[in-house]
Design a protein around this motif. Structure first.
Motif, short mmCIF file in Angstrom:
data_model
loop_
_atom_site.label_atom_id
_atom_site.label_comp_id
_atom_site.label_asym_id
_atom_site.label_seq_id
_atom_site.Cartn_x
_atom_site.Cartn_y
_atom_site.Cartn_z
N MET A 136 10.62 -15.99 -6.46
CA MET A 136 10.21 -16.12 -4.41
C MET A 136 9.00 -14.64 -4.50
N ARG A 137 7.64 -15.85 -3.71
CA ARG A 137 7.11 -14.71 -3.67
C ARG A 137 7.78 -14.47 -1.91
N THR A 138 7.11 -13.43 -1.80
CA THR A 138 7.51 -11.88 -0.67
C THR A 138 6.43 -11.43 -0.23
N ASN A 139 5.76 -10.82 0.90
CA ASN A 139 5.68 -9.74 1.28
C ASN A 139 6.20 -8.79 2.17
N ILE A 140 6.21 -7.65 1.46
CA ILE A 140 6.67 -6.15 1.24
C ILE A 140 5.63 -5.03 2.10
N ILE A 141 5.67 -4.69 2.55
CA ILE A 141 5.43 -3.05 2.45
C ILE A 141 6.36 -1.63 2.40
N ILE A 142 5.40 -1.52 1.07
CA ILE A 142 6.53 -0.26 1.11
C ILE A 142 5.58 1.06 0.90
N ASP A 143 6.34 2.27 1.41
CA ASP A 143 5.57 2.88 1.41
C ASP A 143 4.69 3.64 -0.48
N ASP A 144 3.55 4.42 -0.15
CA ASP A 144 2.80 4.31 -1.25
C ASP A 144 2.73 5.25 -2.34
N THR A 145 3.30 6.30 -1.42
CA THR A 145 4.07 7.25 -2.14
C THR A 145 5.12 7.08 -3.03
N LEU A 146 6.49 6.79 -2.62
CA LEU A 146 7.47 6.31 -3.28
C LEU A 146 7.78 5.06 -3.66
N MET A 147 6.63 4.36 -4.16
CA MET A 147 6.43 3.16 -5.50
C MET A 147 5.68 4.23 -6.43
N GLN A 148 4.88 5.25 -6.05
CA GLN A 148 4.25 5.31 -7.02
C GLN A 148 5.27 6.41 -8.23
N ARG A 149 5.89 7.29 -6.99
CA ARG A 149 6.87 7.97 -7.90
C ARG A 149 8.08 6.85 -8.53
N ALA A 150 8.08 6.14 -8.41
CA ALA A 150 9.46 4.93 -9.19
C ALA A 150 8.58 4.40 -10.14
N MET A 151 7.82 4.07 -9.85
CA MET A 151 6.28 3.81 -11.39
C MET A 151 6.66 5.16 -12.39
N GLU A 152 6.61 6.44 -11.46
CA GLU A 152 6.74 6.89 -12.70
C GLU A 152 7.73 7.29 -13.37
N VAL A 153 8.77 8.03 -12.69
CA VAL A 153 10.40 7.59 -13.07
C VAL A 153 10.05 6.22 -13.83
#
Length: 67
Positions: free
Chosen positions: A1-18
């Motif tokens: 399913m294609r969707t557009n969402i707004i996610i906090d950039d800092t949170l996303m970066q942290r999630a990618m690192e972890v």
């Protein structure tokens, strides 16, 4: 399913690192999978009294092999 969402950039970066995942899509998919798995697991309280252990079950003996 294609969707557009707004996610906090800092949170996303942290999630990618972890997680070690390389794309935002992978992070979001992994998060959804873990959310669903956690929410569908049986609560241990619900299992109380429903599991019968063998009379000779010795949890101490089982733990000795984990060292």
């Amino acid at each position: 399913m294609r969707t557009n969402i707004i996610i906090d950039d800092t949170l996303m970066q942290r999630a990618m690192e972890v997680s070690g995942l390389k794309t935002k899509k992978d992070v979001v998919e992994k998060a959804i999978i873990e959310f669903v798995e956690r929410r569908t697991r049986k609560d241990l309280k619900e299992l109380r009294g429903k599991i019968q252990f063998a009379g000779n079950y010795d949890y101490r003996a089982m733990r000795e092999g984990r060292k």
